[in-house]
Design an enzyme around this catalytic site. Structure first.
Site, mmCIF file in Angstrom:
data_model
loop_
_atom_site.group_PDB
_atom_site.id
_atom_site.type_symbol
_atom_site.label_atom_id
_atom_site.label_comp_id
_atom_site.label_asym_id
_atom_site.label_seq_id
_atom_site.Cartn_x
_atom_site.Cartn_y
_atom_site.Cartn_z
ATOM 1 N N CYS A 106 0.860 -1.180 0.000
ATOM 2 C CA CYS A 106 0.000 0.000 0.000
ATOM 3 C C CYS A 106 0.898 1.231 0.000
ATOM 4 O O CYS A 106 2.108 1.125 -0.163
ATOM 5 C CB CYS A 106 -0.949 -0.010 1.189
ATOM 6 S SG CYS A 106 -0.112 -0.068 2.794
ATOM 7 N N THR A 107 0.330 2.402 0.204
ATOM 8 C CA THR A 107 1.094 3.643 0.065
ATOM 9 C C THR A 107 2.206 3.764 1.093
ATOM 10 O O THR A 107 3.377 3.947 0.746
ATOM 11 C CB THR A 107 0.163 4.862 0.175
ATOM 12 O OG1 THR A 107 -0.898 4.733 -0.765
ATOM 13 C CG2 THR A 107 0.935 6.153 -0.101
#
Length: 299
Positions: free
Chosen positions: A174-175
């Protein structure tokens, strides 16, 4: 030049309301802007401000029992990327509809330097845990796109597709890492034994891995006025649609349906005429403020 600090930490918080008040008392008088979420499961936030101010904030947060190991990512911005400060109490610091999951253990961390080898292995399935609009502008080569609009949709997607991944090792990213903490914990709660996630998320990978060695394709959406970043955390080319908050590539701004501050081609059917009239007035006020050399709070 403001310093941007992104952080999260899963640890039990005995009194989220009291911690929310303490963090606001440190941040507000020091000119810090951004958003901080506090829940019984931990803290998550992205803030910006002078270096001395963000250092004081982090020191206060690390003094909370269980938060001494808090880690964060630092970036620089040419101007303040947030308009205001928001410190809020929530049920979860990242909303999956599964509070308390991480207490049962998360997946195995994989450093950016080891990530390419992992996701290139033939017995590994790589899953992007982000939302569709984020994946649309960039992802790792070969990663599966769950096509979810909200993170809370991920458990249902997994239940519908889990059989297809039987016998595989699962790598997730994810980020910045927080959604992976939750998603890998969820898979472990579902009986998946070999599940991994990218330590520090895409942002740490882009910071550490040179472009010539990278398996990342495109840009990474970030939740501030930079909108997107690329290798070396250089600011990407995207702008933000102020109506739907999706990232817009430069060529998308040439689309006949695009209207600055009002709509993009992706959201043209999502808002009423009254909504668009309101957005046009907001954009007008932003432009007036810019002409005066000021920053409009809605801009």
């Amino acid at each position: 030049m403001p310093q941007i600090i992104a952080f999260y930490h899963f640890a039990p918080v005995e009194d989220p309301t009291a911690l929310r008040a303490a963090l606001h008392a440190v941040a507000a008088p020091r000119g810090i802007c951004g958003t901080v979420l506090v829940a019984e499961e931990g803290v998550n936030g992205t803030i910006a401000g002078p270096k001395e101010a963000t250092s004081a904030f982090l020191s206060r947060l690390r003094a909370v029992p269980g938060f001494a190991d808090l880690a964060w990512k630092t970036a620089q911005a040419e101007e303040m990327p947030f308009a205001r400060l928001k410190v809020r109490v929530k049920a979860e610091i990242v909303t999956m509809g599964q509070p308390g999951l991480t207490r049962g253990g998360v997946g195995r961390y994989v450093a950016p330097a080891d990530w390419n080898a992992l996701i290139s292995a033939p017995d590994v399935v790589t899953i992007d845990t982000r939302n569709q609009y984020e994946i649309d502008i960039g992802r790792f080569a070969g990663a599966i796109d769950p096509q979810t609009d909200r993170f809370r949709d991920f458990p249902a997607w997994w239940q519908a597709h889990a059989d297809a991944f039987a016998g595989k090792r699962i790598a997730m990213y994810c980020t910045g890492g927080i959604r992976c903490e939750k998603s890998t914990a969820y898979l472990r709660s579902q009986g998946v034994e070999e599940v991994y996630h990218l330590k520090g998320g895409i942002l740490k990978y882009l910071e550490d891995i040179p472009p010539q060695e990278s398996l990342w394709q495109g840009a990474c959406f970030v939740f501030d006025e930079r909108v997107s970043v690329e290798h070396g955390l250089a600011e990407g080319p995207h702008e933000l649609c102020r109506a739907c908050r999706r990232p817009i590539a430069p060529e998308a701004m040439m689309h006949p349906d695009f209207e600055l501050g009002v709509q993009c081609a992706a959201c043209i059917d999502e808002h009423s005429a009254a909504d668009r009239a309101r957005f046009r007035e907001r954009q007008h006020q932003i432009e007036l403020a810019q002409a005066r050399g000021e920053r409009h709070i809605g801009g």
